[in-house]
Design a protein around this motif. Structure first.
Motif, PDB file in Angstrom:
ATOM      1  N   GLU A  98      39.178  28.089  25.449  1.00  8.92           N
ATOM      2  CA  GLU A  98      39.374  29.375  26.270  1.00  8.92           C
ATOM      3  C   GLU A  98      39.704  28.645  27.747  1.00  8.92           C
ATOM      4  O   GLU A  98      39.224  27.719  28.141  1.00  8.92           O
ATOM      5  CB  GLU A  98      37.983  30.065  26.367  1.00  8.92           C
ATOM      6  CG  GLU A  98      37.372  30.506  25.009  1.00  8.92           C
ATOM      7  CD  GLU A  98      38.333  31.538  24.413  1.00  8.92           C
ATOM      8  OE1 GLU A  98      38.869  32.329  25.071  1.00  8.92           O
ATOM      9  OE2 GLU A  98      38.260  31.675  23.179  1.00  8.92           O
ATOM     10  N   PHE A  99      40.511  29.719  28.442  1.00 13.11           N
ATOM     11  CA  PHE A  99      40.727  29.416  29.931  1.00 13.11           C
ATOM     12  C   PHE A  99      40.774  30.518  30.771  1.00 13.11           C
ATOM     13  O   PHE A  99      40.773  31.696  30.112  1.00 13.11           O
ATOM     14  CB  PHE A  99      42.192  28.508  29.875  1.00 13.11           C
ATOM     15  CG  PHE A  99      43.442  29.160  29.359  1.00 13.11           C
ATOM     16  CD1 PHE A  99      44.022  30.140  29.996  1.00 13.11           C
ATOM     17  CD2 PHE A  99      43.588  28.714  28.208  1.00 13.11           C
ATOM     18  CE1 PHE A  99      44.939  30.746  29.599  1.00 13.11           C
ATOM     19  CE2 PHE A  99      44.884  29.149  27.690  1.00 13.11           C
ATOM     20  CZ  PHE A  99      45.549  30.160  28.256  1.00 13.11           C
ATOM     21  N   PHE A 100      40.634  30.404  31.855  1.00 10.50           N
ATOM     22  CA  PHE A 100      40.594  31.651  32.801  1.00 10.50           C
ATOM     23  C   PHE A 100      40.910  31.332  34.206  1.00 10.50           C
ATOM     24  O   PHE A 100      40.953  30.247  34.556  1.00 10.50           O
ATOM     25  CB  PHE A 100      39.272  32.185  32.853  1.00 10.50           C
ATOM     26  CG  PHE A 100      38.214  31.425  33.236  1.00 10.50           C
ATOM     27  CD1 PHE A 100      37.648  31.416  34.539  1.00 10.50           C
ATOM     28  CD2 PHE A 100      37.378  30.582  32.366  1.00 10.50           C
ATOM     29  CE1 PHE A 100      36.677  30.617  35.261  1.00 10.50           C
ATOM     30  CE2 PHE A 100      36.416  29.494  32.859  1.00 10.50           C
ATOM     31  CZ  PHE A 100      35.826  29.595  34.264  1.00 10.50           C
ATOM     32  N   ASP A 101      41.304  32.572  34.857  1.00 10.78           N
ATOM     33  CA  ASP A 101      41.600  32.182  36.419  1.00 10.78           C
ATOM     34  C   ASP A 101      40.302  32.279  37.164  1.00 10.78           C
ATOM     35  O   ASP A 101      39.500  33.497  37.196  1.00 10.78           O
ATOM     36  CB  ASP A 101      42.457  33.534  36.884  1.00 10.78           C
ATOM     37  CG  ASP A 101      42.552  33.344  38.337  1.00 10.78           C
ATOM     38  OD1 ASP A 101      42.161  32.476  39.057  1.00 10.78           O
ATOM     39  OD2 ASP A 101      43.119  34.339  38.685  1.00 10.78           O
ATOM     40  N   ASP A 102      39.822  31.342  37.830  1.00 10.15           N
ATOM     41  CA  ASP A 102      38.611  31.279  38.363  1.00 10.15           C
ATOM     42  C   ASP A 102      38.351  32.152  39.526  1.00 10.15           C
ATOM     43  O   ASP A 102      37.402  32.563  39.949  1.00 10.15           O
ATOM     44  CB  ASP A 102      38.258  29.820  38.861  1.00 10.15           C
ATOM     45  CG  ASP A 102      36.572  29.640  39.323  1.00 10.15           C
ATOM     46  OD1 ASP A 102      36.001  30.445  38.351  1.00 10.15           O
ATOM     47  OD2 ASP A 102      36.418  28.689  40.089  1.00 10.15           O
ATOM     48  N   PHE A 103      39.553  32.675  40.094  1.00  8.94           N
ATOM     49  CA  PHE A 103      39.652  33.651  41.175  1.00  8.94           C
ATOM     50  C   PHE A 103      39.398  34.982  40.501  1.00  8.94           C
ATOM     51  O   PHE A 103      39.452  36.070  41.372  1.00  8.94           O
ATOM     52  CB  PHE A 103      40.927  33.498  42.041  1.00  8.94           C
ATOM     53  CG  PHE A 103      41.046  31.970  42.704  1.00  8.94           C
ATOM     54  CD1 PHE A 103      39.972  31.352  42.965  1.00  8.94           C
ATOM     55  CD2 PHE A 103      42.090  31.535  43.181  1.00  8.94           C
ATOM     56  CE1 PHE A 103      40.093  29.991  43.673  1.00  8.94           C
ATOM     57  CE2 PHE A 103      42.160  30.361  43.612  1.00  8.94           C
ATOM     58  CZ  PHE A 103      41.158  29.876  43.858  1.00  8.94           C
ATOM     59  N   ASN A 104      39.707  35.293  39.316  1.00 13.42           N
ATOM     60  CA  ASN A 104      39.991  36.494  38.590  1.00 13.42           C
ATOM     61  C   ASN A 104      39.466  36.358  37.078  1.00 13.42           C
ATOM     62  O   ASN A 104      40.021  36.279  36.327  1.00 13.42           O
ATOM     63  CB  ASN A 104      41.155  36.983  38.700  1.00 13.42           C
ATOM     64  CG  ASN A 104      41.236  38.378  37.930  1.00 13.42           C
ATOM     65  OD1 ASN A 104      40.329  38.948  37.366  1.00 13.42           O
ATOM     66  ND2 ASN A 104      42.606  38.676  37.419  1.00 13.42           N
ATOM     67  N   GLU A 105      38.076  36.269  37.124  1.00 12.46           N
ATOM     68  CA  GLU A 105      37.622  35.793  35.624  1.00 12.46           C
ATOM     69  C   GLU A 105      37.908  36.833  34.568  1.00 12.46           C
ATOM     70  O   GLU A 105      37.742  36.516  33.350  1.00 12.46           O
ATOM     71  CB  GLU A 105      36.033  35.509  35.786  1.00 12.46           C
ATOM     72  CG  GLU A 105      35.862  34.460  36.504  1.00 12.46           C
ATOM     73  CD  GLU A 105      34.485  33.961  36.432  1.00 12.46           C
ATOM     74  OE1 GLU A 105      33.750  34.194  35.347  1.00 12.46           O
ATOM     75  OE2 GLU A 105      33.981  33.140  37.328  1.00 12.46           O
ATOM     76  N   LYS A 106      38.441  38.011  34.764  1.00 10.36           N
ATOM     77  CA  LYS A 106      38.894  38.960  33.892  1.00 10.36           C
ATOM     78  C   LYS A 106      40.034  38.434  33.033  1.00 10.36           C
ATOM     79  O   LYS A 106      40.405  38.840  32.252  1.00 10.36           O
ATOM     80  CB  LYS A 106      39.227  40.520  34.408  1.00 10.36           C
ATOM     81  CG  LYS A 106      38.152  41.140  35.013  1.00 10.36           C
ATOM     82  CD  LYS A 106      38.163  42.355  35.426  1.00 10.36           C
ATOM     83  CE  LYS A 106      37.164  43.080  35.928  1.00 10.36           C
ATOM     84  NZ  LYS A 106      37.260  44.240  36.549  1.00 10.36           N
ATOM     85  N   ALA A 107      40.834  37.667  33.882  1.00 11.29           N
ATOM     86  CA  ALA A 107      41.984  36.771  33.166  1.00 11.29           C
ATOM     87  C   ALA A 107      41.749  35.766  32.502  1.00 11.29           C
ATOM     88  O   ALA A 107      41.213  34.798  33.008  1.00 11.29           O
ATOM     89  CB  ALA A 107      42.999  36.359  34.352  1.00 11.29           C
ATOM     90  N   ARG A 108      42.030  35.906  30.902  1.00  9.42           N
ATOM     91  CA  ARG A 108      41.473  35.115  30.173  1.00  9.42           C
ATOM     92  C   ARG A 108      42.504  34.834  29.234  1.00  9.42           C
ATOM     93  O   ARG A 108      43.407  35.749  28.885  1.00  9.42           O
ATOM     94  CB  ARG A 108      40.415  35.480  29.359  1.00  9.42           C
ATOM     95  CG  ARG A 108      39.018  35.498  30.501  1.00  9.42           C
ATOM     96  CD  ARG A 108      37.700  35.837  29.590  1.00  9.42           C
ATOM     97  NE  ARG A 108      36.754  35.400  30.624  1.00  9.42           N
ATOM     98  CZ  ARG A 108      36.103  34.381  30.953  1.00  9.42           C
ATOM     99  NH1 ARG A 108      36.492  33.414  30.211  1.00  9.42           N
ATOM    100  NH2 ARG A 108      35.180  34.422  31.899  1.00  9.42           N
ATOM    101  N   GLY A 109      42.623  33.570  28.597  1.00 13.40           N
ATOM    102  CA  GLY A 109      43.574  33.234  27.583  1.00 13.40           C
ATOM    103  C   GLY A 109      42.855  31.976  26.588  1.00 13.40           C
ATOM    104  O   GLY A 109      41.855  31.580  26.897  1.00 13.40           O
TER     105      GLY A 109
END
Length: 114
Positions: A98-109
Motif C-alpha cells: 500500500e502507498f498514500f500521500d502523506d499530505f492527504n491520507e485519503k489518497a491511497r493506492g
C-alpha cells in the motif's frame, strides 16, 4: 609503493568488471507509472513482477506538493507541484504494498507484486 600500485590496479579492474553487471541489473527493473491529480492516484493499483527491482515514476499534476509514502515499501518522497519523482524499490516478494500521500491520507493506492 609497489603494493599500492598493485592494489589500485586490482581495484580498477574490479570496478570495470562490475560495470556490465550493474547495467544488466538496472535494465531488469520494472517501471510503473502513477499520476497524482485531484488528490488521487491514477491508476489506484499498479502491478509488477516478483523478485525484480521496481522503478515507480510519479507524475504530480496538482498545483501543490504531495508526499508519496509507503511503510511496507519503506519509501517516502516529496514530489513538487507540476513535477515528477522517481523511486527505486528493491526486488520484492509477491504481495500487496500500500502507498498514500502523506499530505492527504485519503489518497491511497497499491502496488501488487506477483
Amino acid at each position: 609503493m609497489m603494493n599500492t600500485r598493485r592494489n589500485l590496479m586490482v581495484a580498477a579492474v574490479c570496478a570495470v568488471a562490475t560495470l556490465p553487471f550493474s547495467a544488466a541489473v538496472a535494465q531488469q527493473a520494472t517501471e510503473v507509472q502513477v499520476t497524482y491529480s485531484g488528490g488521487q492516484f491514477q491508476p489506484g493499483e499498479v502491478r509488477a513482477p516478483a523478485d525484480k527491482p521496481v522503478v515507480i515514476r510519479i507524475k504530480n499534476l496538482d498545483g501543490k506538493a504531495m508526499e508519496f509514502e509507503s511503510k511496507s515499501l519503506r519509501v517516502e518522497k516529496v514530489v513538487a507541484a507540476k513535477s515528477e519523482g522517481v523511486i527505486n524499490v528493491r526486488a520484492l516478494k509477491p504481495g500487496r504494498y500500500e502507498f498514500f500521500d502523506d499530505f492527504n491520507e485519503k489518497a491511497r493506492g497499491s502496488l501488487v507484486v506477483q
